[in-house]
Design an enzyme around this catalytic site. Structure first.
Site, PDB file in Angstrom:
ATOM      1  N   ASP A  12       0.825  -1.213   0.000  1.00  9.24           N
ATOM      2  CA  ASP A  12       0.000   0.000   0.000  1.00  9.24           C
ATOM      3  C   ASP A  12       0.859   1.263   0.000  1.00  9.24           C
ATOM      4  O   ASP A  12       0.588   2.217   0.750  1.00  9.24           O
ATOM      5  CB  ASP A  12      -0.949  -0.015   1.209  1.00  9.24           C
ATOM      6  CG  ASP A  12      -1.939  -1.166   1.129  1.00  9.24           C
ATOM      7  OD1 ASP A  12      -2.321  -1.546   0.003  1.00  9.24           O
ATOM      8  OD2 ASP A  12      -2.334  -1.684   2.194  1.00  9.24           O
ATOM      9  N   LYS A  34      -0.015  -8.213  -2.745  1.00 11.67           N
ATOM     10  CA  LYS A  34      -1.408  -7.756  -2.797  1.00 11.67           C
ATOM     11  C   LYS A  34      -1.398  -6.264  -3.120  1.00 11.67           C
ATOM     12  O   LYS A  34      -0.728  -5.482  -2.443  1.00 11.67           O
ATOM     13  CB  LYS A  34      -2.095  -8.014  -1.457  1.00 11.67           C
ATOM     14  CG  LYS A  34      -3.575  -7.697  -1.478  1.00 11.67           C
ATOM     15  CD  LYS A  34      -4.218  -7.987  -0.131  1.00 11.67           C
ATOM     16  CE  LYS A  34      -3.996  -6.888   0.882  1.00 11.67           C
ATOM     17  NZ  LYS A  34      -4.608  -5.599   0.556  1.00 11.67           N
ATOM     18  N   LYS A  62     -11.558  -5.080  -3.357  1.00 14.22           N
ATOM     19  CA  LYS A  62     -12.766  -5.313  -2.550  1.00 14.22           C
ATOM     20  C   LYS A  62     -14.015  -5.059  -3.379  1.00 14.22           C
ATOM     21  O   LYS A  62     -14.882  -4.250  -3.038  1.00 14.22           O
ATOM     22  CB  LYS A  62     -12.753  -4.467  -1.279  1.00 14.22           C
ATOM     23  CG  LYS A  62     -11.533  -4.745  -0.418  1.00 14.22           C
ATOM     24  CD  LYS A  62     -11.833  -4.871   1.029  1.00 14.22           C
ATOM     25  CE  LYS A  62     -10.601  -5.283   1.799  1.00 14.22           C
ATOM     26  NZ  LYS A  62      -9.351  -4.582   1.473  1.00 14.22           N
ATOM     27  N   THR A  69     -21.131  -5.551 -13.316  1.00 15.92           N
ATOM     28  CA  THR A  69     -20.002  -4.649 -13.042  1.00 15.92           C
ATOM     29  C   THR A  69     -18.849  -5.434 -12.417  1.00 15.92           C
ATOM     30  O   THR A  69     -17.684  -5.221 -12.766  1.00 15.92           O
ATOM     31  CB  THR A  69     -20.446  -3.491 -12.126  1.00 15.92           C
ATOM     32  OG1 THR A  69     -21.629  -2.917 -12.675  1.00 15.92           O
ATOM     33  CG2 THR A  69     -19.381  -2.430 -12.009  1.00 15.92           C
ATOM     34  N   PRO A 166      -5.178 -10.744   7.023  1.00 13.21           N
ATOM     35  CA  PRO A 166      -4.575  -9.438   7.304  1.00 13.21           C
ATOM     36  C   PRO A 166      -4.733  -9.068   8.778  1.00 13.21           C
ATOM     37  O   PRO A 166      -5.567  -9.646   9.492  1.00 13.21           O
ATOM     38  CB  PRO A 166      -5.399  -8.485   6.432  1.00 13.21           C
ATOM     39  CG  PRO A 166      -6.761  -9.112   6.390  1.00 13.21           C
ATOM     40  CD  PRO A 166      -6.567 -10.608   6.555  1.00 13.21           C
TER      41      PRO A 166
HETATM   42  O1  3DU Z   1      -2.438  -3.247   8.300  1.00 19.64           O
HETATM   43  P1  3DU Z   1      -1.455  -3.471   7.174  1.00 19.64           P
HETATM   44  O2  3DU Z   1      -0.639  -2.260   6.840  1.00 19.64           O
HETATM   45  O3  3DU Z   1      -0.600  -4.698   7.426  1.00 19.64           O
HETATM   46  O4  3DU Z   1      -2.291  -3.759   5.814  1.00 19.64           O
HETATM   47  C1  3DU Z   1      -3.311  -4.705   5.753  1.00 19.64           C
HETATM   48  C2  3DU Z   1      -3.818  -4.838   4.334  1.00 19.64           C
HETATM   49  O5  3DU Z   1      -4.877  -5.784   4.286  1.00 19.64           O
HETATM   50  C3  3DU Z   1      -4.377  -3.572   3.723  1.00 19.64           C
HETATM   51  O6  3DU Z   1      -4.082  -3.593   2.320  1.00 19.64           O
HETATM   52  C4  3DU Z   1      -5.858  -3.674   3.945  1.00 19.64           C
HETATM   53  O7  3DU Z   1      -6.595  -3.002   2.956  1.00 19.64           O
HETATM   54  C5  3DU Z   1      -6.084  -5.178   3.833  1.00 19.64           C
HETATM   55  N1  3DU Z   1      -7.219  -5.701   4.607  1.00 19.64           N
HETATM   56  C6  3DU Z   1      -7.293  -5.517   5.950  1.00 19.64           C
HETATM   57  O8  3DU Z   1      -6.413  -4.905   6.550  1.00 19.64           O
HETATM   58  C7  3DU Z   1      -8.402  -6.049   6.660  1.00 19.64           C
HETATM   59  C8  3DU Z   1      -9.350  -6.747   6.047  1.00 19.64           C
HETATM   60  O9  3DU Z   1     -10.349  -7.271   6.735  1.00 19.64           O
HETATM   61  C9  3DU Z   1      -9.245  -6.935   4.676  1.00 19.64           C
HETATM   62  C10 3DU Z   1      -8.151  -6.393   4.002  1.00 19.64           C
END
Ligand code: 3DU
Length: 214
Positions: A12, A34, A62, A69, A166
């Site tokens: 990200d 991802k 998501k 669509t 995640p």
């Molecule tokens: O918290 P982090 O920086 O490790 O990122 C987590 C990633 O996973 C981020 O891209 C977010 O959009 C995704 N994600 C969640 O954090 C939680 C969910 O339930 C689904 C996706």
């Protein structure tokens, strides 16, 4: 998708140069990348094609729309070289099925979200979302590392489908807890790409995962 370190990098970052820097540092220590809206909007969709030459790319848009669509979005993501996509399940089985058909099964369905707000609307229906994912023929589900006990609950519903999880690191979850609860892969973003040394951050997580599989 390889299953070695069991780490999926959540990339990200918001520039192509940051993306390249982080991927070069950790490419030997992650199984997939991802990509979510921040990077797609900042660097353009071609970043998916570029990264797909290095690793499997999961497009985490998501997706949450009507079936037609959803199909159009998934077709574009797959044409760019994505190996899989992530969609929401609350839109219903026809919308999820449209993703599954367009991605030839390579779909992960979001169940209970990992952040505190995930308890509000997603948690109460997460079991049904997991059952829907299974019935629709999805590859797997997204389940929260911040609540490992829920990973175990959801595992009982989906059987041997994959769980990607995640919430490790910045959101407070632990890699070992998620893996022991039954996650196939952990998804890690900030704990790697915000680290001053992304390579050693990824190596440490990979060692923790390995230990927890013993
Ligand atoms: O918290 P982090 O920086 O490790 O990122 C987590 C990633 O996973 C981020 O891209 C977010 O959009 C995704 N994600 C969640 O954090 C939680 C969910 O339930 C689904 C996706």
């Amino acid at each position: 998708m390889q299953k070695s370190s069991r780490i999926i990098l959540a990339l990200d970052v918001t520039s192509r140069s940051d993306a390249r820097r982080v991927v070069e540092a950790v490419r030997d220590h992650v199984d997939a990348i991802k990509v979510n809206w921040p990077l797609i909007l900042a660097a353009g969709p071609e970043i998916v094609r570029e990264l797909s030459k290095v690793k499997d790319v999961i497009c985490d848009m998501k997706i949450a729309d009507i079936p037609n669509t959803n199909r159009l979005i998934v077709e574009q993501a797959m044409a760019l070289g994505a190996s899989a996509v992530i969609c929401h399940g609350f839109t219903g089985d026809d919308s999820v099925k449209a993703c599954v058909d367009a991605a030839k099964g390579q779909v992960f369905v979001v169940t209970e979200m990992s952040h505190p707000g995930g308890r509000q609307f997603t948690a109460p229906v997460a079991d049904r979302l997991a059952a829907l994912a299974k019935a629709a023929g999805a590859r797997g589900i997204v389940a929260p590392a911040t609540r490992p006990e829920r990973i175990a609950d959801l595992r009982r519903i989906i059987g041997d489908m994959e769980i990607i999880s995640p919430g490790v690191g910045a959101q407070g979850g632990r890699a070992s807890d998620a893996i022991r609860a039954g996650a196939d892969y952990i998804i890690v973003g900030r704990a790697i790409y915000e680290s001053p040394d992304p390579k050693s951050a990824a190596e440490k997580l990979a060692a923790e995962v390995k230990d927890s599989l013993r």
